[in-house]
Design a protein around this motif. Structure first.
Motif, PDB file in Angstrom:
ATOM      1  N   VAL A 234      10.879 -58.332 -22.349  1.00 28.00           N
ATOM      2  CA  VAL A 234       9.722 -58.742 -21.554  1.00 28.00           C
ATOM      3  C   VAL A 234      10.025 -60.092 -20.900  1.00 28.00           C
ATOM      4  O   VAL A 234       9.722 -60.313 -19.723  1.00 28.00           O
ATOM      5  CB  VAL A 234       8.451 -58.832 -22.426  1.00 28.00           C
ATOM      6  N   ARG A 235      10.645 -60.976 -21.646  1.00 27.35           N
ATOM      7  CA  ARG A 235      11.012 -62.295 -21.110  1.00 27.35           C
ATOM      8  C   ARG A 235      12.019 -62.181 -19.972  1.00 27.35           C
ATOM      9  O   ARG A 235      12.077 -63.045 -19.092  1.00 27.35           O
ATOM     10  CB  ARG A 235      11.588 -63.168 -22.227  1.00 27.35           C
ATOM     11  N   LEU A 236      12.810 -61.112 -19.993  1.00 27.75           N
ATOM     12  CA  LEU A 236      13.811 -60.894 -18.935  1.00 27.75           C
ATOM     13  C   LEU A 236      13.236 -60.093 -17.763  1.00 27.75           C
ATOM     14  O   LEU A 236      13.991 -59.644 -16.896  1.00 27.75           O
ATOM     15  CB  LEU A 236      15.019 -60.152 -19.514  1.00 27.75           C
ATOM     16  N   ASP A 237      11.908 -59.924 -17.756  1.00 23.63           N
ATOM     17  CA  ASP A 237      11.227 -59.195 -16.677  1.00 23.63           C
ATOM     18  C   ASP A 237      11.631 -57.730 -16.591  1.00 23.63           C
ATOM     19  O   ASP A 237      11.556 -57.124 -15.520  1.00 23.63           O
ATOM     20  CB  ASP A 237      11.467 -59.872 -15.313  1.00 23.63           C
ATOM     21  N   MET A 238      12.050 -57.169 -17.729  1.00 28.46           N
ATOM     22  CA  MET A 238      12.403 -55.754 -17.753  1.00 28.46           C
ATOM     23  C   MET A 238      11.159 -54.872 -17.623  1.00 28.46           C
ATOM     24  O   MET A 238      11.207 -53.786 -17.056  1.00 28.46           O
ATOM     25  CB  MET A 238      13.141 -55.418 -19.053  1.00 28.46           C
ATOM     26  N   GLY A 239      10.023 -55.361 -18.155  1.00 26.54           N
ATOM     27  CA  GLY A 239       8.800 -54.587 -18.084  1.00 26.54           C
ATOM     28  C   GLY A 239       7.689 -55.209 -18.896  1.00 26.54           C
ATOM     29  O   GLY A 239       7.831 -56.306 -19.447  1.00 26.54           O
ATOM     30  N   VAL A 240       6.579 -54.499 -18.972  1.00 28.57           N
ATOM     31  CA  VAL A 240       5.424 -54.901 -19.767  1.00 28.57           C
ATOM     32  C   VAL A 240       5.656 -54.437 -21.202  1.00 28.57           C
ATOM     33  O   VAL A 240       6.042 -53.289 -21.434  1.00 28.57           O
ATOM     34  CB  VAL A 240       4.147 -54.243 -19.203  1.00 28.57           C
ATOM     35  N   GLY A 241       5.428 -55.311 -22.160  1.00 25.61           N
ATOM     36  CA  GLY A 241       5.650 -54.952 -23.557  1.00 25.61           C
ATOM     37  C   GLY A 241       4.395 -54.419 -24.217  1.00 25.61           C
ATOM     38  O   GLY A 241       3.293 -54.908 -23.957  1.00 25.61           O
ATOM     39  N   ILE A 242       4.546 -53.402 -25.056  1.00 27.08           N
ATOM     40  CA  ILE A 242       3.448 -52.926 -25.887  1.00 27.08           C
ATOM     41  C   ILE A 242       3.950 -52.931 -27.331  1.00 27.08           C
ATOM     42  O   ILE A 242       4.891 -52.205 -27.676  1.00 27.08           O
ATOM     43  CB  ILE A 242       2.980 -51.512 -25.491  1.00 27.08           C
ATOM     44  N   ILE A 243       3.342 -53.791 -28.151  1.00 28.42           N
ATOM     45  CA  ILE A 243       3.789 -53.950 -29.539  1.00 28.42           C
ATOM     46  C   ILE A 243       2.580 -53.968 -30.468  1.00 28.42           C
ATOM     47  O   ILE A 243       1.436 -54.028 -30.022  1.00 28.42           O
ATOM     48  CB  ILE A 243       4.607 -55.248 -29.739  1.00 28.42           C
ATOM     49  N   ALA A 244       2.832 -53.924 -31.760  1.00 29.70           N
ATOM     50  CA  ALA A 244       1.760 -54.063 -32.749  1.00 29.70           C
ATOM     51  C   ALA A 244       1.195 -55.479 -32.681  1.00 29.70           C
ATOM     52  O   ALA A 244       1.944 -56.452 -32.524  1.00 29.70           O
ATOM     53  CB  ALA A 244       2.305 -53.785 -34.150  1.00 29.70           C
ATOM     54  N   ASN A 245      -0.124 -55.588 -32.826  1.00 28.58           N
ATOM     55  CA  ASN A 245      -0.769 -56.902 -32.800  1.00 28.58           C
ATOM     56  C   ASN A 245      -0.140 -57.873 -33.783  1.00 28.58           C
ATOM     57  O   ASN A 245       0.039 -59.052 -33.492  1.00 28.58           O
ATOM     58  CB  ASN A 245      -2.265 -56.755 -33.134  1.00 28.58           C
ATOM     59  N   MET A 246       0.195 -57.362 -34.984  1.00 31.65           N
ATOM     60  CA  MET A 246       0.724 -58.220 -36.035  1.00 31.65           C
ATOM     61  C   MET A 246       2.072 -58.835 -35.664  1.00 31.65           C
ATOM     62  O   MET A 246       2.484 -59.836 -36.247  1.00 31.65           O
ATOM     63  CB  MET A 246       0.869 -57.418 -37.337  1.00 31.65           C
ATOM     64  N   ALA A 247       2.758 -58.234 -34.674  1.00 31.87           N
ATOM     65  CA  ALA A 247       4.089 -58.701 -34.306  1.00 31.87           C
ATOM     66  C   ALA A 247       4.066 -59.859 -33.308  1.00 31.87           C
ATOM     67  O   ALA A 247       5.117 -60.381 -32.943  1.00 31.87           O
ATOM     68  CB  ALA A 247       4.912 -57.544 -33.739  1.00 31.87           C
ATOM     69  N   TYR A 248       2.874 -60.249 -32.870  1.00 33.74           N
ATOM     70  CA  TYR A 248       2.768 -61.390 -31.957  1.00 33.74           C
ATOM     71  C   TYR A 248       2.597 -62.662 -32.768  1.00 33.74           C
ATOM     72  O   TYR A 248       1.695 -62.788 -33.599  1.00 33.74           O
ATOM     73  CB  TYR A 248       1.585 -61.216 -31.005  1.00 33.74           C
ATOM     74  N   ASP A 249       3.475 -63.623 -32.541  1.00 25.96           N
ATOM     75  CA  ASP A 249       3.445 -64.911 -33.227  1.00 25.96           C
ATOM     76  C   ASP A 249       2.982 -65.977 -32.239  1.00 25.96           C
ATOM     77  O   ASP A 249       3.677 -66.261 -31.253  1.00 25.96           O
ATOM     78  CB  ASP A 249       4.848 -65.244 -33.760  1.00 25.96           C
ATOM     79  N   GLU A 250       1.825 -66.560 -32.475  1.00 28.28           N
ATOM     80  CA  GLU A 250       1.237 -67.492 -31.515  1.00 28.28           C
ATOM     81  C   GLU A 250       2.123 -68.706 -31.243  1.00 28.28           C
ATOM     82  O   GLU A 250       2.091 -69.271 -30.157  1.00 28.28           O
ATOM     83  CB  GLU A 250      -0.143 -67.944 -31.996  1.00 28.28           C
ATOM     84  N   ARG A 251       2.901 -69.114 -32.220  1.00 26.97           N
ATOM     85  CA  ARG A 251       3.785 -70.275 -32.001  1.00 26.97           C
ATOM     86  C   ARG A 251       5.099 -69.858 -31.350  1.00 26.97           C
ATOM     87  O   ARG A 251       5.502 -70.421 -30.340  1.00 26.97           O
ATOM     88  CB  ARG A 251       4.062 -70.981 -33.340  1.00 26.97           C
ATOM     89  N   ALA A 252       5.746 -68.851 -31.915  1.00 25.48           N
ATOM     90  CA  ALA A 252       7.058 -68.451 -31.404  1.00 25.48           C
ATOM     91  C   ALA A 252       6.961 -67.740 -30.056  1.00 25.48           C
ATOM     92  O   ALA A 252       7.906 -67.787 -29.255  1.00 25.48           O
ATOM     93  CB  ALA A 252       7.758 -67.546 -32.416  1.00 25.48           C
ATOM     94  N   ASP A 253       5.821 -67.114 -29.789  1.00 23.67           N
ATOM     95  CA  ASP A 253       5.684 -66.313 -28.567  1.00 23.67           C
ATOM     96  C   ASP A 253       4.720 -66.948 -27.562  1.00 23.67           C
ATOM     97  O   ASP A 253       4.134 -66.247 -26.731  1.00 23.67           O
ATOM     98  CB  ASP A 253       5.204 -64.897 -28.929  1.00 23.67           C
ATOM     99  N   LYS A 254       4.551 -68.249 -27.615  1.00 25.48           N
ATOM    100  CA  LYS A 254       3.586 -68.917 -26.736  1.00 25.48           C
ATOM    101  C   LYS A 254       3.979 -68.843 -25.255  1.00 25.48           C
ATOM    102  O   LYS A 254       3.163 -69.099 -24.371  1.00 25.48           O
ATOM    103  CB  LYS A 254       3.393 -70.373 -27.151  1.00 25.48           C
ATOM    104  N   ASP A 255       5.242 -68.464 -24.980  1.00 19.55           N
ATOM    105  CA  ASP A 255       5.658 -68.297 -23.584  1.00 19.55           C
ATOM    106  C   ASP A 255       5.239 -66.936 -23.020  1.00 19.55           C
ATOM    107  O   ASP A 255       5.433 -66.667 -21.834  1.00 19.55           O
ATOM    108  CB  ASP A 255       7.173 -68.462 -23.458  1.00 19.55           C
ATOM    109  N   LEU A 256       4.677 -66.078 -23.885  1.00 23.03           N
ATOM    110  CA  LEU A 256       4.190 -64.770 -23.451  1.00 23.03           C
ATOM    111  C   LEU A 256       2.674 -64.713 -23.614  1.00 23.03           C
ATOM    112  O   LEU A 256       2.121 -65.319 -24.538  1.00 23.03           O
ATOM    113  CB  LEU A 256       4.828 -63.656 -24.281  1.00 23.03           C
ATOM    114  N   LYS A 257       2.017 -63.984 -22.742  1.00 19.55           N
ATOM    115  CA  LYS A 257       0.569 -63.832 -22.842  1.00 19.55           C
ATOM    116  C   LYS A 257       0.245 -62.509 -23.508  1.00 19.55           C
ATOM    117  O   LYS A 257       0.729 -61.461 -23.098  1.00 19.55           O
ATOM    118  CB  LYS A 257      -0.089 -63.913 -21.465  1.00 19.55           C
TER     119      LYS A 257
END
Length: 328
Positions: A234-257
């Protein structure tokens, strides 16, 4: 007839009739395994395996019946050992858990940390794989517990207990057009390439069903079993990511919305499964209750006591109440 001989034929069958692989798994020699199998067949008066020269080619009809009983006998032998250990060392032992990457990475760390405080002398073994591999490991006794969302219902010998429900989120870079939409629709998401889980992992089937129900065919350009890999692309603009909610880390993934997708997909339920008839040590009961508080000793025993698979599934289904089942 020796228990060791039964171990040998069981392992050979499990290893696809590869005697060398079975010998390595059993920490013995290939000639020794072959000799003991032949001695067992001579004692029984029937062949367990069909031979093609020096190689085993298939299991005989008699062998299939013998292997069925062997699996049950070895499981009971393991139960006898566990009963003895329960009375000898109530807080010491091993616990083997087969699970997916997502569960091991996001759902289990705090659970294992809490469990270790309760049972510091219990050694934990984590095995990762696909949901079918995980369920098979538990069904065959290679793991005590299987924890997964997909494919568990295919194994009639497993008691499956619902642990928690979860849903998905959509991940984009902050400047992506979807980031400006207040409430996403599946049609919005389907306009862009998608990066998500490999089919058969982490509730992927629910995602596919949701798009199909609306007549949409998403452009899935990349799949992975690891949510962190999905985020990378997703960071490489390959596409829109769909993941489990639990896999989003607010600190580590703050560059993603993170965009809520709870209204787009039906929630999935993660189960813990174990072989029916397996002797459960106290620390095994306690692990389940640490993982999911509603899985009390009494409830586990109630479900284990239901012999009929369909009846057990119906009772299990009653526990999947969106209002009662915890959400992660």
């Amino acid at each position: 007839m020796k228990l060791r001989q039964l171990h040998y034929i069981h392992e050979v069958a499990r290893r696809g009739l590869n005697v060398t692989a079975a010998a390595e798994a059993l920490f013995t020699s290939q000639p020794g395994v072959s000799k003991q199998i032949k001695l067992l067949e001579e004692e029984l008066g029937v062949d367990v395996f069909v031979r093609n020269g020096k190689h085993l080619s298939e299991v005989t009809p008699a062998g299939k019946r013998i292997l069925d009983y062997t699996a049950r006998l070895l499981a009971e032998a393991e139960n006898i050992k566990n009963v003895a250990e329960e009375f000898r060392d109530t807080d010491r032992g091993d616990l083997s858990i087969a699970t997916t990457h997502t569960q091991a990475r996001y759902a289990l760390p705090q659970v294992i940390q809490r469990f270790r405080k309760l049972y510091p002398k219990v050694t934990l073994h984590l095995h990762q794989g696909s949901p079918p591999q995980i369920a098979k490991m538990a069904a065959e006794g290679q793991a005590d517990f299987a924890i997964a969302t997909e494919a568990m219902h295919h194994f009639d010998s497993l008691v499956m207990l619902p642990c928690y429900q979860w849903n998905r989120c959509v991940l984009v870079k902050p400047n992506h057009p979807l980031a400006a939409i207040r409430k996403l629709t599946l049609k919005d998401v389907a306009q862009y390439p998608i990066v998500t889980y490999t089919f058969g992992f982490t509730g992927r089937s629910k995602l596919d069903q949701a798009f199909a129900a609306r007549g949409l065919k998403p452009d899935v350009v990349l799949t992975a079993v690891d949510a962190d890999v999905i985020k990378t692309y997703v960071r490489l603009d390959m596409g829109v990511g769909i993941i489990a909610n639990m896999a989003y880390d607010e600190r580590a993934d703050k560059d993603l919305k993170r965009l809520s997708a709870n209204h787009l997909f039906e929630p999935s339920v993660t189960h813990i499964g174990f072989r029916r008839g397996m002797f459960l040590r106290r620390y095994m009961y306690d692990f389940m209750s640490v993982f999911a508080e509603h899985l009390t000793h009494e409830l586990v025993d109630e479900l284990t006591g239901i012999a009929d698979h369909e009846a057990r599934m119906q009772r299990t289904q009653q526990l999947i109440d969106p209002a009662a089942l915890p959400e992660s």
